[in-house]
Design a protein around this motif. Structure first.
Motif, PDB file in Angstrom:
ATOM      1  N   ILE A   5     -23.140  -7.509   3.098  1.00  0.00           N
ATOM      2  CA  ILE A   5     -23.080  -8.364   1.899  1.00  0.00           C
ATOM      3  C   ILE A   5     -21.798  -8.633   1.357  1.00  0.00           C
ATOM      4  CG2 ILE A   5     -24.290  -8.894  -0.223  1.00  0.00           C
ATOM      5  CD1 ILE A   5     -26.762  -7.727   0.912  1.00  0.00           C
ATOM      6  N   ARG A   6     -21.181  -7.495   1.059  1.00  0.00           N
ATOM      7  CA  ARG A   6     -19.990  -7.478   0.396  1.00  0.00           C
ATOM      8  C   ARG A   6     -18.727  -8.282   1.153  1.00  0.00           C
ATOM      9  NH1 ARG A   6     -21.285  -2.058  -1.271  1.00  0.00           N
ATOM     10  NH2 ARG A   6     -21.771  -1.936  -3.337  1.00  0.00           N
ATOM     11  N   SER A   7     -18.775  -8.015   2.394  1.00  0.00           N
ATOM     12  CA  SER A   7     -17.753  -8.453   3.551  1.00  0.00           C
ATOM     13  C   SER A   7     -18.011 -10.053   3.496  1.00  0.00           C
ATOM     14  CB  SER A   7     -17.853  -7.776   4.805  1.00  0.00           C
ATOM     15  OG  SER A   7     -17.623  -6.502   4.575  1.00  0.00           O
ATOM     16  N   ILE A   8     -19.101 -10.470   3.739  1.00  0.00           N
ATOM     17  CA  ILE A   8     -19.609 -11.760   4.059  1.00  0.00           C
ATOM     18  C   ILE A   8     -19.250 -12.645   2.813  1.00  0.00           C
ATOM     19  CG2 ILE A   8     -21.489 -13.665   4.611  1.00  0.00           C
ATOM     20  CD1 ILE A   8     -22.732 -11.510   6.282  1.00  0.00           C
ATOM     21  N   ALA A   9     -19.535 -12.121   1.619  1.00  0.00           N
ATOM     22  CA  ALA A   9     -19.448 -12.861   0.108  1.00  0.00           C
ATOM     23  C   ALA A   9     -17.808 -12.775   0.031  1.00  0.00           C
ATOM     24  CB  ALA A   9     -20.065 -11.949  -0.952  1.00  0.00           C
ATOM     25  N   ARG A  10     -17.315 -11.784   0.371  1.00  0.00           N
ATOM     26  CA  ARG A  10     -15.758 -12.092   0.244  1.00  0.00           C
ATOM     27  C   ARG A  10     -15.074 -13.272   0.925  1.00  0.00           C
ATOM     28  NH1 ARG A  10     -14.187  -7.594   2.019  1.00  0.00           N
ATOM     29  NH2 ARG A  10     -15.096  -6.214   0.328  1.00  0.00           N
ATOM     30  N   ALA A  11     -15.618 -13.043   2.136  1.00  0.00           N
ATOM     31  CA  ALA A  11     -15.070 -14.324   3.191  1.00  0.00           C
ATOM     32  C   ALA A  11     -15.460 -15.654   2.844  1.00  0.00           C
ATOM     33  CB  ALA A  11     -15.745 -13.960   4.661  1.00  0.00           C
ATOM     34  N   VAL A  12     -16.624 -15.859   2.129  1.00  0.00           N
ATOM     35  CA  VAL A  12     -16.967 -17.343   1.691  1.00  0.00           C
ATOM     36  C   VAL A  12     -16.710 -17.604   0.340  1.00  0.00           C
ATOM     37  CG1 VAL A  12     -18.881 -17.179   3.537  1.00  0.00           C
ATOM     38  CG2 VAL A  12     -19.374 -16.523   1.202  1.00  0.00           C
ATOM     39  N   GLY A  13     -16.227 -16.542  -0.384  1.00  0.00           N
ATOM     40  CA  GLY A  13     -15.616 -16.784  -1.776  1.00  0.00           C
ATOM     41  C   GLY A  13     -16.805 -16.623  -2.738  1.00  0.00           C
ATOM     42  N   VAL A  14     -17.719 -15.742  -2.850  1.00  0.00           N
ATOM     43  CA  VAL A  14     -18.683 -15.516  -3.791  1.00  0.00           C
ATOM     44  C   VAL A  14     -18.660 -14.109  -4.211  1.00  0.00           C
ATOM     45  CG1 VAL A  14     -20.309 -17.411  -3.139  1.00  0.00           C
ATOM     46  CG2 VAL A  14     -20.635 -15.074  -2.208  1.00  0.00           C
ATOM     47  N   ASP A  15     -19.526 -13.758  -5.384  1.00  0.00           N
ATOM     48  CA  ASP A  15     -19.471 -12.292  -6.205  1.00  0.00           C
ATOM     49  C   ASP A  15     -20.229 -11.552  -5.075  1.00  0.00           C
ATOM     50  OD1 ASP A  15     -19.350 -10.094  -7.516  1.00  0.00           O
ATOM     51  OD2 ASP A  15     -19.972 -11.194  -9.380  1.00  0.00           O
ATOM     52  N   GLY A  16     -19.543 -10.672  -4.419  1.00  0.00           N
ATOM     53  CA  GLY A  16     -20.600  -9.752  -3.450  1.00  0.00           C
ATOM     54  C   GLY A  16     -21.303  -8.690  -4.321  1.00  0.00           C
ATOM     55  N   GLU A  17     -20.658  -8.255  -5.403  1.00  0.00           N
ATOM     56  CA  GLU A  17     -21.227  -7.148  -6.355  1.00  0.00           C
ATOM     57  C   GLU A  17     -22.566  -7.721  -6.982  1.00  0.00           C
ATOM     58  OE1 GLU A  17     -20.485  -4.160  -6.114  1.00  0.00           O
ATOM     59  OE2 GLU A  17     -18.500  -4.453  -4.722  1.00  0.00           O
ATOM     60  N   ALA A  18     -22.456  -8.896  -7.493  1.00  0.00           N
ATOM     61  CA  ALA A  18     -23.680  -9.485  -7.991  1.00  0.00           C
ATOM     62  C   ALA A  18     -24.873  -9.501  -7.061  1.00  0.00           C
ATOM     63  CB  ALA A  18     -23.615 -10.675  -8.497  1.00  0.00           C
ATOM     64  N   LEU A  19     -24.606 -10.020  -5.843  1.00  0.00           N
ATOM     65  CA  LEU A  19     -25.504  -9.978  -4.678  1.00  0.00           C
ATOM     66  C   LEU A  19     -25.924  -8.711  -4.445  1.00  0.00           C
ATOM     67  CD1 LEU A  19     -24.051 -12.761  -2.308  1.00  0.00           C
ATOM     68  CD2 LEU A  19     -25.782 -12.927  -4.238  1.00  0.00           C
ATOM     69  N   VAL A  20     -25.018  -7.850  -4.032  1.00  0.00           N
ATOM     70  CA  VAL A  20     -25.633  -6.299  -3.866  1.00  0.00           C
ATOM     71  C   VAL A  20     -26.424  -5.630  -5.038  1.00  0.00           C
ATOM     72  CG1 VAL A  20     -24.839  -3.853  -3.766  1.00  0.00           C
ATOM     73  CG2 VAL A  20     -23.507  -5.798  -2.467  1.00  0.00           C
ATOM     74  N   ALA A  21     -26.134  -5.919  -6.270  1.00  0.00           N
ATOM     75  CA  ALA A  21     -27.053  -5.785  -7.376  1.00  0.00           C
ATOM     76  C   ALA A  21     -28.475  -6.151  -7.169  1.00  0.00           C
ATOM     77  CB  ALA A  21     -26.457  -6.001  -8.697  1.00  0.00           C
ATOM     78  N   ARG A  22     -28.384  -7.494  -6.645  1.00  0.00           N
ATOM     79  CA  ARG A  22     -29.824  -8.232  -6.481  1.00  0.00           C
ATOM     80  C   ARG A  22     -30.489  -7.599  -5.304  1.00  0.00           C
ATOM     81  NH1 ARG A  22     -29.016 -14.460  -6.042  1.00  0.00           N
ATOM     82  NH2 ARG A  22     -31.055 -14.194  -5.401  1.00  0.00           N
ATOM     83  N   TYR A  23     -29.733  -7.141  -4.204  1.00  0.00           N
ATOM     84  CA  TYR A  23     -30.357  -6.372  -3.177  1.00  0.00           C
ATOM     85  C   TYR A  23     -30.971  -5.190  -3.488  1.00  0.00           C
ATOM     86  CZ  TYR A  23     -30.717  -4.039   1.336  1.00  0.00           C
ATOM     87  OH  TYR A  23     -31.318  -3.273   2.371  1.00  0.00           O
ATOM     88  N   ASP A  24     -30.210  -4.439  -4.333  1.00  0.00           N
ATOM     89  CA  ASP A  24     -30.648  -3.190  -4.958  1.00  0.00           C
ATOM     90  C   ASP A  24     -31.906  -3.339  -5.746  1.00  0.00           C
ATOM     91  OD1 ASP A  24     -28.741  -1.594  -3.449  1.00  0.00           O
ATOM     92  OD2 ASP A  24     -27.256  -1.507  -5.142  1.00  0.00           O
ATOM     93  N   ALA A  25     -31.969  -4.399  -6.645  1.00  0.00           N
ATOM     94  CA  ALA A  25     -33.240  -4.481  -7.234  1.00  0.00           C
ATOM     95  C   ALA A  25     -34.278  -4.821  -6.387  1.00  0.00           C
ATOM     96  CB  ALA A  25     -32.975  -5.678  -8.430  1.00  0.00           C
ATOM     97  N   ALA A  26     -34.218  -5.582  -5.329  1.00  0.00           N
ATOM     98  CA  ALA A  26     -35.272  -5.926  -4.265  1.00  0.00           C
ATOM     99  C   ALA A  26     -35.849  -5.002  -3.807  1.00  0.00           C
ATOM    100  CB  ALA A  26     -34.823  -7.365  -3.570  1.00  0.00           C
ATOM    101  N   HIS A  27     -34.732  -3.969  -3.242  1.00  0.00           N
ATOM    102  CA  HIS A  27     -35.159  -3.137  -2.252  1.00  0.00           C
ATOM    103  C   HIS A  27     -35.139  -1.676  -2.927  1.00  0.00           C
ATOM    104  CE1 HIS A  27     -33.763  -6.514   0.157  1.00  0.00           C
ATOM    105  NE2 HIS A  27     -34.360  -5.930   0.967  1.00  0.00           N
ATOM    106  N   GLY A  28     -35.099  -1.532  -3.925  1.00  0.00           N
ATOM    107  CA  GLY A  28     -35.006  -0.078  -4.462  1.00  0.00           C
ATOM    108  C   GLY A  28     -34.131   1.127  -4.180  1.00  0.00           C
ATOM    109  N   GLY A  29     -33.021   0.215  -3.623  1.00  0.00           N
ATOM    110  CA  GLY A  29     -32.053   1.253  -3.105  1.00  0.00           C
ATOM    111  C   GLY A  29     -30.920   1.667  -4.106  1.00  0.00           C
ATOM    112  N   SER A  30     -29.870   2.687  -3.747  1.00  0.00           N
ATOM    113  CA  SER A  30     -28.910   3.097  -4.586  1.00  0.00           C
ATOM    114  C   SER A  30     -27.544   3.031  -4.119  1.00  0.00           C
ATOM    115  CB  SER A  30     -29.200   4.690  -5.138  1.00  0.00           C
ATOM    116  OG  SER A  30     -28.080   5.153  -5.850  1.00  0.00           O
TER     117      SER A  30
END
Length: 286
Positions: A81-106
């Motif tokens: 997610i971070r790599s693809i977000a960096r390539a297309v120009g969006v905030d990868g950390e925000a998407l990772v935070a949403r992923y963790d919230a949805a999947h309960g990961g750390s």
């Protein structure tokens, strides 16, 4: 004079309007949708994103469809997610935070390595760390003994045909795979000239030495899978079979090959998927 009953006002039902944040969260596009829209707006194709991030094309498609099962675990999903977000120009950390919230990961928990193949993820079960140092020494000794035995049998057989029956150490022999070296190792030195030249002439012997990280698949002459996993810098794998060894490399530029006693160098360019097949005497030993 009429005195109103205050309890009527206190007991009247009150309506609760949803907050703007709740409405925005419900209407927000999914992680995959955000990445897909950003890629299209950036004028990039999936192949271009895959080349820039080294995330394989099927996995990029899966992530854009919010299917993270082929990533091989939460750890790799976050990285993709971070790599693809960096390539297309969006905030990868925000998407990772949403992923963790949805999947309960750390983010601090690293998941086991996964085998990345086009047919889907093949997960490696968690197990206790083996004693790689002892296994590596045993494997090297076994290979040297086997090579020496074949040489003695071929030159000093006194007219007999075939080689004498001798027990082989565990992990060696036809179609066997030498145990991998530890994950953290300096780059492995090239094998000695004597060891390269002494490979059996009636078999195909392939040794792969990692100079980076690459996914490797190896099959013997009967189509049996010998190995499917990642090898990292300094690790090596050796395969032997009477018929052929078929290899698929996810990153040809990260794998140095020695085939039938001949140094073939790296098998491709960085990020290049390589399919090769070797048979006894091909290329000619020595």
């Amino acid at each position: 004079m009429t005195i109103g009953n205050s309890s009527d006002h206190e007991n009247a039902p009150s309506s609760v309007e949803p907050t703007d944040d709740a409405v925005q969260a419900a209407d927000a596009p999914s992680i995959g949708r955000v990445l897909s829209i950003a890629r299209i707006e950036a004028g990039l194709t999936v192949d271009q994103v895959s080349t820039a991030t080294r995330v394989r094309v099927p996995i990029v498609h899966a992530i854009e469809s919010d299917d993270f099962g082929s990533c091989g675990g939460d750890f790799y999903a976050r990285g993709h997610i971070r790599s693809i977000a960096r390539a297309v120009g969006v905030d990868g950390e925000a998407l990772v935070a949403r992923y963790d919230a949805a999947h309960g990961g750390s983010p601090g928990v690293k998941r086991p390595a996964a085998q990345l193949v086009d047919s889907g993820p093949i997960r490696v079960p968690r197990r206790s760390r083996p004693n790689w140092a002892a296994a590596m020494v045993t494997a090297i000794v076994a290979v040297v003994v086997l090579i020496g035995f074949n040489l003695v049998s071929g030159k000093g057989g006194h007219g007999t045909t075939g080689s004498a029956s001798a027990p082989l150490p565990s992990g060696s022999g036809t179609g066997s795979v030498a145990p991998a070296t530890p994950t953290v190792q300096p780059s492995a030195p090239a094998p000695s000239a004597a060891a390269i030249a002494a490979v059996p002439a009636d078999k195909v012997t392939v040794k792969l030495v990692a100079q980076g990280t690459s996914w490797v698949s190896a099959m013997d002459g009967d189509g049996k899978s010998l190995f499917q996993n990642n090898i990292s810098d300094g690790q090596d794998q050796t395969f032997t079979d009477p018929k052929q060894i078929k290899l698929v490399l996810g990153n040809g530029g990260a794998v140095h090959a020695y085939v039938n006693g001949k140094d073939l160098g790296v098998l491709g360019k960085d990020g290049q998927v390589v399919h090769v097949t070797y048979t006894p005497g091909d290329p000619q030993a020595g």
